[in-house]
Structures are given as C-alpha cells and as structure tokens.
Design a protein around this motif. Structure first.
Motif, PDB file in Angstrom:
ATOM      1  N   HIS A   1       1.117  -1.041   0.162  1.00  0.00           N
ATOM      2  CA  HIS A   1      -0.459  -0.096   0.041  1.00  0.00           C
ATOM      3  C   HIS A   1       0.524   1.439  -0.530  1.00  0.00           C
ATOM      4  O   HIS A   1       1.261   1.592   0.938  1.00  0.00           O
TER       5      HIS A   1
ATOM      6  N   GLU B   1       1.460  13.412  -7.139  1.00  0.00           N
ATOM      7  CA  GLU B   1       1.106  12.074  -8.045  1.00  0.00           C
ATOM      8  C   GLU B   1       1.773  12.080  -9.357  1.00  0.00           C
ATOM      9  O   GLU B   1       1.588  10.715  -9.576  1.00  0.00           O
TER      10      GLU B   1
ATOM     11  N   TYR C   1       4.347   9.468  -7.593  1.00  0.00           N
ATOM     12  CA  TYR C   1       3.706   7.700  -8.138  1.00  0.00           C
ATOM     13  C   TYR C   1       3.379   7.513  -9.314  1.00  0.00           C
ATOM     14  O   TYR C   1       4.072   6.290  -9.173  1.00  0.00           O
TER      15      TYR C   1
ATOM     16  N   ARG D   1       0.151  -1.925 -10.540  1.00  0.00           N
ATOM     17  CA  ARG D   1      -1.026  -1.757  -9.962  1.00  0.00           C
ATOM     18  C   ARG D   1      -2.197  -2.667  -9.582  1.00  0.00           C
ATOM     19  O   ARG D   1      -3.021  -3.381 -10.869  1.00  0.00           O
TER      20      ARG D   1
ATOM     21  N   GLU E   1      -7.669   4.907  -5.911  1.00  0.00           N
ATOM     22  CA  GLU E   1      -7.045   5.914  -5.291  1.00  0.00           C
ATOM     23  C   GLU E   1      -6.847   4.758  -3.659  1.00  0.00           C
ATOM     24  O   GLU E   1      -6.008   5.307  -2.864  1.00  0.00           O
TER      25      GLU E   1
ATOM     26  N   ARG F   1      -4.402   2.633  -4.504  1.00  0.00           N
ATOM     27  CA  ARG F   1      -3.136   3.127  -4.328  1.00  0.00           C
ATOM     28  C   ARG F   1      -2.072   1.793  -3.997  1.00  0.00           C
ATOM     29  O   ARG F   1      -1.394   1.371  -2.792  1.00  0.00           O
TER      30      ARG F   1
ATOM     31  N   TRP G   1      -0.292  -2.101  -4.860  1.00  0.00           N
ATOM     32  CA  TRP G   1       0.586  -2.674  -5.508  1.00  0.00           C
ATOM     33  C   TRP G   1       1.394  -4.025  -5.428  1.00  0.00           C
ATOM     34  O   TRP G   1       1.501  -4.516  -4.431  1.00  0.00           O
TER      35      TRP G   1
END
Length: 482
Positions: free
Chosen positions: A189, A211, A214, A236, A241, A243, A245
């Motif tokens: 996360h 952003e 990221y 992802r 939202e 986030r 991985w």
C-alpha cells in the motif's frame, strides 16, 4: 446409510466460498437451486491474492447483477486491454472486495446459504445422495446430505486430497509443460510523498507533483520485467485511490524461500527498480522513492505450477476452481477459470437436480469438464508461453525476444495485436464430443456474443444484450456459447 430424517438435506453442497464457490452459489440461486456453502474461514481474507480478471470474468459478475460495482468498488481496468464481450480486457481488482460483492449476491437469493467457520470431516455416497459431516463454529459435528457436492476448496482442500485421490483422481502436470516454480508475492500500500513530508526529495525543485512522482515510480500498466538474472512482474491493482501495488519475483534454485520474502532480500531485489538514475532528470544523484511511503501488506513465497485433474467429477462429487486445476502467475487466469467452471456447471447442476426422470448425470458432468478442458488447455498454453517469454535467460532467447518485440511495434496492426495478448485471438471455439450441449452440424460451439443495445423507446438507456436476453429469467441456457 442412516435414515433421511437424521440428515439435513439440500440440493447442492458447496465446499469453499472463495471466488469460485461464491460464483457457483450465486448462479445456482438464480436458477432456483437450493445450496449450502461451507467455508472453513470465519470471514473473507483481507490479503489480496488474485489481482486480475479478464473480460469473461467481468461478464460473469455482470450476470449476477454486480456490474455497477466492478469499477466503483472492485478495481480498475488495465490500460490497453480489449475484450471480446463488451467489456475491457482486464480488471485489476482487489480480491477481498470482489468476494464481498459475490457474497452480497448470494444473500439476495433465498436458495443460497453460507456457513462460515465450518470444516468438512467426512464424505460418503450411495446411489441417490452424497453425505457429509462437518464441524461448525462451536465444534459440534453436523450431518448434511445433498444430491451433489461441488468442491471449490482449493488445491489442498479436503475433497480431492482426502476423498477423491484415493479413488483415482489425480492432479497431473499440464500436457504443455511440467512448470513449477516458487515466487515471492508482495502486496504494497503506497503513500504519496509530499513537499511537506519529504522536503528534500529532489523532484520537487523540478516541478513534479506528488501524483506525478507516484506515476513515475509505479506506472499504471502491468509489466513483465524480463530480467535474465531474476524475472519479475509488477503492476497496480484495485481502484486508483487504493494505491495498491503487486510485485512478484522468482526464487532461484538454492535460495531459502522465507529468507527471500524477508525485508532485507526484498529490498535487495525490488528497490533497484525504485531507484532512477539522476541523469534521467538532469541530476547528479540517483532518485529513490521514499521507503517510508511503502506499507507492506504481504510478503510471502508461493509455489506455482501448471496442473489439471484427470477427472473433475466422480459419481456425485465434482471439483472446480483450484481444486481441479492450478495456474502459473503469468496470465491472470486463475480466478476467471474458476468462474468459467462455475458458470458452465451451474446450469448442469440445475438440470441434474430438477430432472424427474433417471438422468445420466455422470455423462452430463463428463461433458462439462471435457468442454472446460478445451478452454483450460488454451489458457494454460498461453500462460506458460508468457512465462517462457519473460523467464528466458539464454543470449539467443533474449536476442530474438527483444528484437522481435521491437519489430512488431513498428507495424500498427501487429502492435495492436501484441497489446491485446492472448485475448486478441478471440474466444475459444469448442470441438464437439459426447455430452456437450450444442449441435456441431449447425456451427455450434461458438461463443455467444455480447454487445450494447437500446430499446426503441424514447430516452431508453444503453444496455448490455445479456441483461436484456436473460432478464429475470431462470434459464438453463446461460453458458454463453451456442
């Protein structure tokens, strides 16, 4: 066998309420078939395991009335993925949320009942019933009988290991390969660094936003990292939202599995991918994504293989999902294949449970798993091929792969075909064998298409054709090929 009044009775007993068991229960409920699901765990696991679902899987969720939640709650589409069913090619989902909504669909059907914290302890059969005992949440042993038992209890579940394997059912290597490897699977996360929380991060002075940082370090598309020393995959999943991985890397021969899943080894293997050369940004120092912005949700080894059972049904006991077949991690086909099992099994179970005449149910279910094996073999072959493509380490393999992929992208139509992946070949066209429910002389065995439609009424909404054709109908025809 004991008298009937000593046994609770249902039409179908389902063992396991993972994605396959829940999907099967939901569709049986839509067909009016009473079913009880026994689940060993007290609740849905919070650990995301599977993360990919192709357009078939999305279509099956749509059939349960869950489409409105697919992209708002479950996940997001993978870029450049195209499907053949009116949907995007791949959903990058969060499995606990997927399972949550499958269970919500089960609850809407009076015919479905879920019992958690229940562990199967025995199975037996006679010519009319399959009998099972299980321990409930209090440890009390319960008795239940059903016309059929469908096991979706995983590759190490009780049904196959303890009941069917002694009867000759075997989990064999797939014909294409004897693939078996152990990989470390990481779920992270991610938190955004900001100029306030990380004032010395060098990209702020270059005008990058949190952003954008990221996106630079965790690109939106899913990637195979064709490292000849240690192959890996990453990408992802879940909603943007969230986030979340996923990073997976292979454990090489001689390496200790738990050690490779530990923090030190993970940092050694993964963090070079999160370190960009400073020259990329006109800087002297390399740029590393802040480690304190990474929250580790899971880091553990998994053993992957490509296998399928010689029989998926014996007498009144049926295997589906991971209990019947297991996949390597290169194609995102594990959950969708279990869904396909459930969809094509549900209407057959409905026929078998409601038939007023003596039905050759063994012939019915043999036709089911022979049909499923055709598509499964195709999925396994493409999955293993993906693995071979990214795992190769010889100079010749790397040369042909890298230059071949580069050349394909020079021609737009070939590049598009490459981006579509195995789904670009279109759905499976089934070859008829006894027990399959279509007429080959009339071109049967083709996948039933889905597209968009609109009624002739003014201001009518655009709908999927499945939703119109199958609306409020309890039909045995929902197998999506004809």
């Amino acid at each position: 066998m004991a008298k009937s009044q000593e046994w609770e009775t249902t039409d179908v007993l389902i063992c396991g309420c993972g994605p396959t068991g829940a999907m099967l229960s939901g569709y049986l409920g839509k067909l009016g078939v009473r079913n009880i699901v026994l689940e060993k765990e007290p609740d849905i696991t919070t650990d995301p395991r599977g993360i990919a679902l192709d357009d078939d899987g999305i279509r099956f969720l749509q059939g349960l009335g869950l489409y409105e939640h697919v992209f708002t709650k479950m996940g997001s589409n993978m870029p450049k993925s195209e499907g053949n069913t009116g949907h995007v090619g791949v959903l990058a989902h969060k499995q606990p949320i997927l399972e949550k909504y499958l269970r919500i669909a089960m609850k809407k059907a009076a015919e479905c009942e879920l019992r958690c914290s229940c562990e199967l302890t025995s199975i037996s059969e006679d010519k009319d019933w399959v009998y099972a005992t299980y321990k409930d949440v209090s440890g009390t042993e319960r008795k239940i009988r059903a016309k059929f038992l469908a096991a979706a209890d995983g590759k190490t579940g009780y049904t196959r290991k303890m009941y069917l394997e002694p009867k000759g059912v075997e989990l064999n290597w797939a014909e294409q390969t004897k693939y078996q490897e152990t990989w470390v699977a990481l779920n992270w996360h991610l938190h955004l660094p900001t100029p306030k929380t990380h004032p010395t991060f060098p990209l702020w002075d270059l005008g990058y936003t949190p952003e954008q940082v990221y996106d630079l370090f965790f690109p939106n598309d899913f990637r195979f990292l064709c490292n000849p020393v240690r192959p890996a995959v990453c990408g992802r999943f879940g909603r943007p939202e969230d986030r979340l991985w996923r990073f997976e890397f292979v454990i090489m021969p001689g390496e200790e599995e738990m050690e490779m899943a530990g923090q030190e080894k993970v940092r050694e293997v993964v963090y070079p991918y999160l370190t960009h050369p400073g020259s990329r940004y006109g800087l002297k120092e390399d740029v590393e994504f802040p480690e304190d912005c990474i929250e580790v949700l899971r880091s553990r080894p998994f053993r992957f293989s490509a296998r399928s059972c010689n029989k998926w049904a014996l007498d009144r006991v049926i295997l589906c999902g991971d209990a019947a077949h297991v996949f390597p991690p290169f194609g995102g086909q594990g959950i969708t294949s279990g869904f396909r099992d459930a969809i094509s099994l549900a209407w057959r179970l409905s026929i078998a449970c409601s038939s007023n005449r003596q039905l050759d149910y063994e012939h019915l279910f043999k036709g089911w798993y022979l049909e499923r094996k055709q598509q499964l073999d195709k999925s396994l072959a493409s999955t293993v091929h993906n693995g071979d493509l990214v795992n190769g380490s010889s100079f010749m393999h790397l040369f042909i792969r890298n230059w071949g992929l580069w050349f394909l992208q020079l021609i737009p139509s070939w590049k598009h075909w490459l981006e579509r992946g195995p789904r670009g070949e279109g759905p499976t066209q089934y070859i008829h064998s006894p027990g399959m429910p279509f007429i080959p002389e009339y071109n049967g065995g083709l996948y039933f298409p889905q597209t968009y439609c609109i009624s002739l009424q003014k201001n009518a909404e655009v709908q999927f054709t499945d939703d119109v054709i199958f609306a409020e109908k309890r039909s045995h025809s929902r197998s999506w090929y004809s």
